[in-house]
Structures are given as structure tokens and as C-alpha cells.
Design an enzyme around this catalytic site. Structure first.
Site, mmCIF file in Angstrom:
data_model
loop_
_atom_site.group_PDB
_atom_site.id
_atom_site.type_symbol
_atom_site.label_atom_id
_atom_site.label_comp_id
_atom_site.label_asym_id
_atom_site.label_seq_id
_atom_site.Cartn_x
_atom_site.Cartn_y
_atom_site.Cartn_z
ATOM 1 N N HIS A 78 -0.871 24.855 67.614
ATOM 2 C CA HIS A 78 0.023 25.937 67.167
ATOM 3 C C HIS A 78 1.270 25.358 66.491
ATOM 4 O O HIS A 78 1.644 25.775 65.398
ATOM 5 C CB HIS A 78 0.394 26.801 68.378
ATOM 6 C CG HIS A 78 1.329 27.926 68.076
ATOM 7 N ND1 HIS A 78 0.961 29.254 68.193
ATOM 8 C CD2 HIS A 78 2.619 27.929 67.634
ATOM 9 C CE1 HIS A 78 1.996 30.009 67.826
ATOM 10 N NE2 HIS A 78 3.013 29.235 67.502
ATOM 11 N N GLU A 79 1.898 24.394 67.144
ATOM 12 C CA GLU A 79 3.140 23.820 66.599
ATOM 13 C C GLU A 79 2.853 22.991 65.347
ATOM 14 O O GLU A 79 3.630 23.006 64.395
ATOM 15 C CB GLU A 79 3.867 22.964 67.655
ATOM 16 C CG GLU A 79 4.252 23.698 68.932
ATOM 17 C CD GLU A 79 4.981 25.008 68.702
ATOM 18 O OE1 GLU A 79 5.685 25.142 67.685
ATOM 19 O OE2 GLU A 79 4.827 25.924 69.529
ATOM 20 N N CYS A 110 4.142 33.647 69.723
ATOM 21 C CA CYS A 110 4.972 32.703 68.973
ATOM 22 C C CYS A 110 6.411 33.196 69.042
ATOM 23 O O CYS A 110 6.654 34.401 68.914
ATOM 24 C CB CYS A 110 4.488 32.684 67.527
ATOM 25 S SG CYS A 110 5.484 31.656 66.446
ATOM 26 N N LEU A 111 7.357 32.291 69.239
ATOM 27 C CA LEU A 111 8.761 32.715 69.338
ATOM 28 C C LEU A 111 9.264 33.348 68.038
ATOM 29 O O LEU A 111 10.258 34.073 68.055
ATOM 30 C CB LEU A 111 9.656 31.529 69.727
ATOM 31 C CG LEU A 111 9.469 30.980 71.146
ATOM 32 C CD1 LEU A 111 10.370 29.773 71.372
ATOM 33 C CD2 LEU A 111 9.748 32.045 72.206
ATOM 34 N N GLN A 123 11.017 26.511 62.637
ATOM 35 C CA GLN A 123 11.403 27.765 63.296
ATOM 36 C C GLN A 123 12.907 27.890 63.491
ATOM 37 O O GLN A 123 13.408 28.971 63.764
ATOM 38 C CB GLN A 123 10.697 27.905 64.653
ATOM 39 C CG GLN A 123 9.204 28.140 64.522
ATOM 40 C CD GLN A 123 8.555 28.264 65.872
ATOM 41 O OE1 GLN A 123 8.276 27.269 66.520
ATOM 42 N NE2 GLN A 123 8.334 29.486 66.335
ATOM 43 N N HIS A 158 2.833 25.020 62.294
ATOM 44 C CA HIS A 158 4.165 25.393 61.778
ATOM 45 C C HIS A 158 4.659 24.387 60.731
ATOM 46 O O HIS A 158 5.368 24.758 59.806
ATOM 47 C CB HIS A 158 5.196 25.457 62.915
ATOM 48 C CG HIS A 158 5.215 26.773 63.643
ATOM 49 N ND1 HIS A 158 5.539 27.960 63.029
ATOM 50 C CD2 HIS A 158 4.983 27.081 64.945
ATOM 51 C CE1 HIS A 158 5.496 28.946 63.921
ATOM 52 N NE2 HIS A 158 5.157 28.437 65.092
ATOM 53 N N GLY A 216 6.671 25.729 73.322
ATOM 54 C CA GLY A 216 6.728 24.858 72.154
ATOM 55 C C GLY A 216 7.635 25.443 71.099
ATOM 56 O O GLY A 216 7.846 26.665 71.059
HETATM 57 ZN ZN ZN Z 1 4.937 29.523 66.811
#
Ligand code: ZN
Length: 188
Positions: A137-138, A93-94, A51, A141, A46
Site C-alpha cells: 500500500h505504502e 488509507c489516511l 501523503q 503511494h 503506515g
Molecule cells: Zn494510503
């Protein structure tokens, strides 16, 4: 389109509340392509627009694995309309390369959103699947919330962050999760 740079924890725009999309314009569909290209290039499941430095309410998810065909899902202006149950599982998380910690999430969520063609849809993810957890999670953000904010307390969060030489958490950002904790206690 293009693989974009993924912002790392510490970048202020990761903490901003993103704005609604008013029209699924070419700018938005280009952004969606960039999100997908960037997510796939990092083997992520995701990625949310903030991000890559775009504070608009858009994220993409693809939970397909191995030889399964790609299955991208695009969420524009998502709203979680139902949530229930609780599950605790490991997340990364990226924007935090290599950092992982256990995060409490709802087990079941129902989300209403618009897709990249401007069509509204509803998706239900149950039983704490990767999709159910990725959606939450997304979604976080878009409100400037990061997975580390779900830690029990600042000590737990800082222990994770210190391990990766990341700056300490602002304890005011930690989320009170009584409802999820009570639900998890029932499962034990
Ligand atoms: Zn993340």
C-alpha cells in the site's frame, strides 16, 4: 518533530511519482520523524511522504498493536525484489478518511530499502500479514497509486468514493491485475 497535515484524495501531489532520495540528510531524518509523529497521531499503520506533500521515496510502517512496544520501520528508496501469491482483504488509507474497500495484494513480498541511518536492509513479509499488505500500500503511494485504483472497475471504485462524497475515479488509473486475479481464482 511535528504532526503534519495528511493530504486528502484529490490533492494532485498524491498522484505524482516521487523522487529517489540521494542522501539520508537531516532533511530526510526530519521528514521521517514527521511521518512517524503524524502516523501515530492518526493511529495509522503506515504513512508515505507524498501523503504529507513531500514527493520523495520514503514511507514508514508500524504494525505493532495494543501493549506491544512501538516498532517503526523506515523505508527509504524501497524496491520490491520478490513477490508471490495473492490475497484480497479490506484496506483503508489516511488520505481517504473512513473509506474502505477490498484490495488484491501479493501474499508475500521481499523488499530492499535503506533505513533512517542510511543502512541498507532486506525485509520479507509473508502470508498476507498486515506488514505485507502495508508495504504494498505504502509503496504504491510513491508511484502515485492509491488503493482505490485496485478496484475491479470504475463502478466498484465510484461506489466506494460516492459513499464518502469523494470525487469519481479517473478510469485510466485503474490497474490491470490479471496475475493477482488468476492467483486468487486458484485459491477459491
Ligand atoms: Zn494510503
Amino acid at each position: 518533530m511535528a504532526v503534519r497535515k495528511v493530504l486528502r484524495y484529490g490533492e494532485p501531489s498524491l498522484r505524482e511519482v516521487s523522487k529517489d532520495v540521494h542522501k539520508v540528510s537531516k532533511k530526510i531524518t526530519d521528514l521521517v520523524r514527521d511521518l512517524l509523529d503524524t502516523m501515530y497521531s492518526q493511529n495509522g499503520v503506515g504513512l508515505a511522504a507524498p501523503q504529507i506533500g513531500e514527493n520523495v521515496r520514503v514511507f514508514v510502517i508500524d504494525v505493532s498493536t495494543g501493549n506491544e512496544p512501538l516498532n517503526p520501520i523506515v523505508f527509504i528508496n524501497p524496491k520490491i525484489i520478490k513477490k508471490s501469491g495473492a490475497i484480497k482483504s479490506n484496506e483503508g488509507c489516511l488520505s481517504f478518511p473512513e473509506a474502505y474497500t477490498d484490495v488484491k495484494r501479493y501474499k508475500n513480498v521481499m523488499v530492499k530499502a535503506t533505513n533512517e541511518h542510511g543502512k541498507p536492509f532486506v525485509i520479507e513479509a509473508k502470508d498476507g500479514t498486515l506488514l505485507a499488505r502495508a508495504i504494498q500500500h505504502e509503496y504504491d503511494h510513491l508511484d502515485g497509486i492509491l488503493f482505490i485504483d485496485h478496484c475491479m472497475n470504475r463502478f466498484e471504485a465510484d461506489a466506494v468514493l460516492e459513499k464518502y462524497n469523494l470525487p469519481h475515479i479517473d478510469p485510466d488509473l485503474l490497474i490491470d491485475e490479471k496475475e493477482l486475479e488468476e492467483e486468487l481464482a486458484k485459491n477459491d
